[in-house]
Design a protein around this motif. Structure first.
Motif, PDB file in Angstrom:
ATOM      1  N   ARG A 270      -3.677 -86.371 -10.290  1.00  0.00           N
ATOM      2  CA  ARG A 270      -2.247 -86.124 -10.365  1.00  0.00           C
ATOM      3  C   ARG A 270      -2.015 -84.614 -10.257  1.00  0.00           C
ATOM      4  O   ARG A 270      -2.863 -83.823 -10.704  1.00  0.00           O
ATOM      5  CB  ARG A 270      -1.653 -86.686 -11.655  1.00  0.00           C
ATOM      6  N   PRO A 271      -0.882 -84.157  -9.711  1.00  0.00           N
ATOM      7  CA  PRO A 271      -0.705 -82.735  -9.423  1.00  0.00           C
ATOM      8  C   PRO A 271       0.313 -82.010 -10.312  1.00  0.00           C
ATOM      9  O   PRO A 271       0.705 -80.888  -9.998  1.00  0.00           O
ATOM     10  CB  PRO A 271      -0.180 -82.768  -7.991  1.00  0.00           C
ATOM     11  N   ASP A 272       0.735 -82.629 -11.419  1.00  0.00           N
ATOM     12  CA  ASP A 272       1.884 -82.094 -12.145  1.00  0.00           C
ATOM     13  C   ASP A 272       1.586 -81.529 -13.526  1.00  0.00           C
ATOM     14  O   ASP A 272       2.511 -81.147 -14.246  1.00  0.00           O
ATOM     15  CB  ASP A 272       2.944 -83.187 -12.289  1.00  0.00           C
ATOM     16  N   LEU A 273       0.318 -81.444 -13.927  1.00  0.00           N
ATOM     17  CA  LEU A 273       0.018 -81.045 -15.299  1.00  0.00           C
ATOM     18  C   LEU A 273      -0.043 -79.534 -15.486  1.00  0.00           C
ATOM     19  O   LEU A 273      -0.057 -79.052 -16.611  1.00  0.00           O
ATOM     20  CB  LEU A 273      -1.296 -81.681 -15.762  1.00  0.00           C
ATOM     21  N   GLU A 274      -0.083 -78.768 -14.398  1.00  0.00           N
ATOM     22  CA  GLU A 274      -0.048 -77.311 -14.514  1.00  0.00           C
ATOM     23  C   GLU A 274       1.308 -76.763 -14.090  1.00  0.00           C
ATOM     24  O   GLU A 274       1.950 -76.020 -14.845  1.00  0.00           O
ATOM     25  CB  GLU A 274      -1.144 -76.664 -13.663  1.00  0.00           C
ATOM     26  N   ALA A 275       1.772 -77.142 -12.922  1.00  0.00           N
ATOM     27  CA  ALA A 275       3.006 -76.570 -12.376  1.00  0.00           C
ATOM     28  C   ALA A 275       4.237 -77.392 -12.717  1.00  0.00           C
ATOM     29  O   ALA A 275       5.346 -77.007 -12.348  1.00  0.00           O
ATOM     30  CB  ALA A 275       2.884 -76.424 -10.865  1.00  0.00           C
ATOM     31  N   GLY A 276       4.060 -78.530 -13.406  1.00  0.00           N
ATOM     32  CA  GLY A 276       5.195 -79.355 -13.755  1.00  0.00           C
ATOM     33  C   GLY A 276       5.722 -80.138 -12.565  1.00  0.00           C
ATOM     34  O   GLY A 276       5.205 -80.047 -11.449  1.00  0.00           O
ATOM     35  N   SER A 277       6.771 -80.904 -12.795  1.00  0.00           N
ATOM     36  CA  SER A 277       7.331 -81.740 -11.735  1.00  0.00           C
ATOM     37  C   SER A 277       7.813 -80.917 -10.555  1.00  0.00           C
ATOM     38  O   SER A 277       7.687 -81.327  -9.395  1.00  0.00           O
ATOM     39  CB  SER A 277       8.490 -82.579 -12.291  1.00  0.00           C
ATOM     40  N   GLU A 278       8.350 -79.712 -10.853  1.00  0.00           N
ATOM     41  CA  GLU A 278       8.900 -78.887  -9.777  1.00  0.00           C
ATOM     42  C   GLU A 278       7.809 -78.345  -8.851  1.00  0.00           C
ATOM     43  O   GLU A 278       8.063 -78.043  -7.682  1.00  0.00           O
ATOM     44  CB  GLU A 278       9.723 -77.718 -10.347  1.00  0.00           C
ATOM     45  N   GLY A 279       6.586 -78.210  -9.343  1.00  0.00           N
ATOM     46  CA  GLY A 279       5.505 -77.699  -8.511  1.00  0.00           C
ATOM     47  C   GLY A 279       4.562 -78.768  -8.008  1.00  0.00           C
ATOM     48  O   GLY A 279       3.567 -78.467  -7.332  1.00  0.00           O
ATOM     49  N   ALA A 280       4.883 -80.045  -8.319  1.00  0.00           N
ATOM     50  CA  ALA A 280       3.953 -81.131  -8.005  1.00  0.00           C
ATOM     51  C   ALA A 280       3.788 -81.353  -6.508  1.00  0.00           C
ATOM     52  O   ALA A 280       2.690 -81.667  -6.036  1.00  0.00           O
ATOM     53  CB  ALA A 280       4.415 -82.418  -8.693  1.00  0.00           C
ATOM     54  N   THR A 281       4.864 -81.194  -5.750  1.00  0.00           N
ATOM     55  CA  THR A 281       4.769 -81.436  -4.301  1.00  0.00           C
ATOM     56  C   THR A 281       3.820 -80.443  -3.646  1.00  0.00           C
ATOM     57  O   THR A 281       2.946 -80.827  -2.851  1.00  0.00           O
ATOM     58  CB  THR A 281       6.162 -81.356  -3.655  1.00  0.00           C
ATOM     59  N   ASP A 282       3.974 -79.162  -3.950  1.00  0.00           N
ATOM     60  CA  ASP A 282       3.073 -78.158  -3.375  1.00  0.00           C
ATOM     61  C   ASP A 282       1.636 -78.392  -3.819  1.00  0.00           C
ATOM     62  O   ASP A 282       0.688 -78.235  -3.023  1.00  0.00           O
ATOM     63  CB  ASP A 282       3.527 -76.756  -3.770  1.00  0.00           C
ATOM     64  N   ALA A 283       1.462 -78.767  -5.079  1.00  0.00           N
ATOM     65  CA  ALA A 283       0.109 -79.027  -5.581  1.00  0.00           C
ATOM     66  C   ALA A 283      -0.501 -80.240  -4.892  1.00  0.00           C
ATOM     67  O   ALA A 283      -1.708 -80.267  -4.599  1.00  0.00           O
ATOM     68  CB  ALA A 283       0.143 -79.228  -7.095  1.00  0.00           C
ATOM     69  N   ALA A 284       0.313 -81.250  -4.604  1.00  0.00           N
ATOM     70  CA  ALA A 284      -0.186 -82.436  -3.900  1.00  0.00           C
ATOM     71  C   ALA A 284      -0.619 -82.078  -2.481  1.00  0.00           C
ATOM     72  O   ALA A 284      -1.625 -82.606  -1.974  1.00  0.00           O
ATOM     73  CB  ALA A 284       0.893 -83.518  -3.877  1.00  0.00           C
ATOM     74  N   ARG A 285       0.128 -81.184  -1.828  1.00  0.00           N
ATOM     75  CA  ARG A 285      -0.278 -80.733  -0.486  1.00  0.00           C
ATOM     76  C   ARG A 285      -1.605 -79.979  -0.558  1.00  0.00           C
ATOM     77  O   ARG A 285      -2.481 -80.143   0.310  1.00  0.00           O
ATOM     78  CB  ARG A 285       0.815 -79.846   0.109  1.00  0.00           C
ATOM     79  N   THR A 286      -1.751 -79.149  -1.583  1.00  0.00           N
ATOM     80  CA  THR A 286      -3.012 -78.428  -1.768  1.00  0.00           C
ATOM     81  C   THR A 286      -4.153 -79.392  -2.003  1.00  0.00           C
ATOM     82  O   THR A 286      -5.269 -79.215  -1.470  1.00  0.00           O
ATOM     83  CB  THR A 286      -2.894 -77.451  -2.956  1.00  0.00           C
ATOM     84  N   LEU A 287      -3.910 -80.436  -2.801  1.00  0.00           N
ATOM     85  CA  LEU A 287      -4.936 -81.431  -3.072  1.00  0.00           C
ATOM     86  C   LEU A 287      -5.368 -82.128  -1.785  1.00  0.00           C
ATOM     87  O   LEU A 287      -6.566 -82.368  -1.571  1.00  0.00           O
ATOM     88  CB  LEU A 287      -4.413 -82.453  -4.080  1.00  0.00           C
ATOM     89  N   TYR A 288      -4.422 -82.439  -0.918  1.00  0.00           N
ATOM     90  CA  TYR A 288      -4.750 -83.059   0.366  1.00  0.00           C
ATOM     91  C   TYR A 288      -5.680 -82.152   1.167  1.00  0.00           C
ATOM     92  O   TYR A 288      -6.702 -82.607   1.718  1.00  0.00           O
ATOM     93  CB  TYR A 288      -3.472 -83.336   1.159  1.00  0.00           C
ATOM     94  N   GLU A 289      -5.342 -80.873   1.243  1.00  0.00           N
ATOM     95  CA  GLU A 289      -6.173 -79.927   1.993  1.00  0.00           C
ATOM     96  C   GLU A 289      -7.559 -79.800   1.367  1.00  0.00           C
ATOM     97  O   GLU A 289      -8.571 -79.727   2.079  1.00  0.00           O
ATOM     98  CB  GLU A 289      -5.474 -78.568   2.035  1.00  0.00           C
ATOM     99  N   THR A 290      -7.612 -79.768   0.048  1.00  0.00           N
ATOM    100  CA  THR A 290      -8.901 -79.696  -0.639  1.00  0.00           C
ATOM    101  C   THR A 290      -9.786 -80.875  -0.278  1.00  0.00           C
ATOM    102  O   THR A 290     -10.966 -80.724   0.073  1.00  0.00           O
ATOM    103  CB  THR A 290      -8.685 -79.654  -2.164  1.00  0.00           C
ATOM    104  N   ILE A 291      -9.232 -82.069  -0.366  1.00  0.00           N
ATOM    105  CA  ILE A 291     -10.021 -83.272  -0.103  1.00  0.00           C
ATOM    106  C   ILE A 291     -10.500 -83.306   1.343  1.00  0.00           C
ATOM    107  O   ILE A 291     -11.680 -83.599   1.617  1.00  0.00           O
ATOM    108  CB  ILE A 291      -9.198 -84.530  -0.448  1.00  0.00           C
ATOM    109  N   HIS A 292      -9.613 -82.971   2.272  1.00  0.00           N
ATOM    110  CA  HIS A 292      -9.944 -83.113   3.691  1.00  0.00           C
ATOM    111  C   HIS A 292     -10.747 -81.938   4.245  1.00  0.00           C
ATOM    112  O   HIS A 292     -11.485 -82.103   5.221  1.00  0.00           O
ATOM    113  CB  HIS A 292      -8.673 -83.326   4.507  1.00  0.00           C
ATOM    114  N   SER A 341       2.044 -88.879   3.965  1.00  0.00           N
ATOM    115  CA  SER A 341       1.848 -90.155   3.271  1.00  0.00           C
ATOM    116  C   SER A 341       1.044 -89.961   1.991  1.00  0.00           C
ATOM    117  O   SER A 341       1.304 -90.613   0.969  1.00  0.00           O
ATOM    118  CB  SER A 341       1.135 -91.150   4.192  1.00  0.00           C
ATOM    119  N   PHE A 342       0.071 -89.064   2.037  1.00  0.00           N
ATOM    120  CA  PHE A 342      -0.740 -88.768   0.859  1.00  0.00           C
ATOM    121  C   PHE A 342       0.136 -88.190  -0.248  1.00  0.00           C
ATOM    122  O   PHE A 342       0.052 -88.619  -1.412  1.00  0.00           O
ATOM    123  CB  PHE A 342      -1.856 -87.792   1.226  1.00  0.00           C
ATOM    124  N   VAL A 343       0.967 -87.211   0.092  1.00  0.00           N
ATOM    125  CA  VAL A 343       1.837 -86.584  -0.908  1.00  0.00           C
ATOM    126  C   VAL A 343       2.788 -87.611  -1.506  1.00  0.00           C
ATOM    127  O   VAL A 343       2.991 -87.661  -2.731  1.00  0.00           O
ATOM    128  CB  VAL A 343       2.614 -85.409  -0.283  1.00  0.00           C
TER     129      VAL A 343
END
Length: 391
Positions: A270-292, A341-343
């Motif tokens: 999940r991407p929201d435990l550091e940046a909160g809900s407002e930063g979750a979208t950017d963190a999810a994009r970063t997670l996608y790049e990390t995985i791929h 779709s991942f985000v």
């Protein structure tokens, strides 16, 4: 919190330990569990096993009068069942009342707190020239690791409640603990990083990015992407894998990738435990790049060994909660999504945040001090660090 005053019962109530209960459930034994906690606690956190049937009936229903049909509904009248509560006090009373009525009820020793003290250890079957062992806490799904090479050891993602256990286990391998490593600033449990280092003289290790979140203690070794930690005859490769947190770091040990909370065997982070809900979208994009870009290019045989699992059953034939990267790409649809779709998948229907997560983060940063009892209580409950609570 003080324990409630309960009526005295002239009943001999057998107790079952958490270890015995876990062993029986691992064997697939079908058991009825009577949970005497409030319904909200039952829904939030309980003993998970495929063979379990639950009845949730708060203890105060049993305080007055005789047992009614409603109070025994669903309970087996010809076989043993287990009664549990938060600490073992009220479940002993309820089990006693049921035994006086002829039911074969036993109480779980120390309740869910006893269950939370259960900690299992299994060695991974790996090509690493040394030992990689996995610790598993059934109550929360938390995983930690012991790495041994020659006569040196490192502990990754330790839990404070089990500091003495790591020291004992390393000594059994004839190794001294040289490094204590956190893959990131945890939000679901109190880290044992500093306590274990203080007890053993080991060096603390954290990524420089994680330390930038406001770590208020001195970290002995700050690592960055591409660094190597030498342990005995082995090299541990540091791979920066942000997304769950900005400082999330994975460790490559032979063919084993310790992914922390970057990638699980049953979900993604999940991407929201550091940046909160407002930063979750950017963190999810970063997670996608990390995985791929950083994880999926590794060989299919790479063993993914995360810091949490939502599964109550070991996912690998060696009895550990691990899976090969090839297995994950084959069965985890989210790894085949495009970025948008991942985000969308990661942000949809996230479970509740871990209990007390803000205070846990502050404690792990060294900004707040708590004693051992407070630390243990803070982290009770499910970890909820994945994008979905179940897969």
């Amino acid at each position: 919190m003080s324990l409630p005053d309960l009526p005295d019962l002239d009943a001999d109530v057998p107790e079952i330990t958490a270890e015995t209960l876990k062993s029986r459930l691992d064997d697939g034994e079908e058991l009825m569990l009577l949970d005497t906690r409030p319904p909200a606690k039952h829904e939030e956190w309980r003993i998970d096993a495929d063979s379990v049937t639950y009845v949730n009936r708060p203890y105060d229903n049993y305080l007055d009068g005789e047992l009614t049909d409603e109070l025994v509904a669903g309970l087996p009248d010809d076989e043993e069942f287990v009664v549990f509560c938060a600490k073992g006090h009220t479940s002993e009373f309820v089990a006693g009342k049921l035994r006086l009525a002829g039911y074969d009820a036993v109480a779980l020793e120390d309740g869910m707190e006893g269950w939370a003290r259960l900690y299992e250890y299994t060695e991974l079957d790996t090509d690493f020239d040394g030992i990689v062992g996995q610790y598993y806490r059934p109550s929360s799904g938390c995983l930690a690791y012991l790495i041994v090479s020659d006569d040196e050891a490192a502990v990754v993602d330790p839990l404070r409640a089990f500091t003495d256990r790591y020291v004992t286990d390393a000594a059994e391998y004839g190794a001294s603990i040289e490094y204590v490593i956190d893959t990131h600033v945890h939000a679901d449990h109190i880290s044992g990083l500093r306590e274990l280092a203080a007890e053993t003289g080991a060096k603390t290790v954290l990524s420089a990015t994680a330390a930038d979140r406001g770590v208020a203690y001195v970290v002995d070794v700050l690592v960055e992407d591409g660094d190597t930690i030498t342990l005995g005859d082995a090299d541990i490769k540091v791979i920066h894998t942000p997304g769950h947190t900005s400082g999330m770091t994975s460790l490559l040990v032979g063919d084993v990738l310790l992914t922390g909370d970057g990638l699980f065997t049953d979900s993604v982070a999940r991407p929201d435990l550091e940046a909160g809900s407002e930063g979750a979208t950017d963190a999810a994009r970063t997670l996608y790049e990390t995985i791929h870009e950083r994880i999926l290019p590794l060989s299919d045989g790479t063993r993914i060994a995360p810091a949490h699992t939502a599964s109550a059953t070991a996912t690998s034939v060696d009895g550990t909660y691990t899976a090969s990267l090839g297995e994950l790409t084959a069965h985890m649809e989210a790894l085949r999504y495009d970025r948008d779709s991942f985000v969308e998948y990661v942000l949809a229907d996230m479970p509740p945040r871990p209990a007390n997560y803000e205070e846990i983060i502050e404690t792990n940063l060294g900004q707040t001090d708590v004693n051992d009892e407070e630390a243990f209580t803070l982290e009770l409950g499910p970890n909820n660090c994945a994008a979905e609570s179940t897969i």
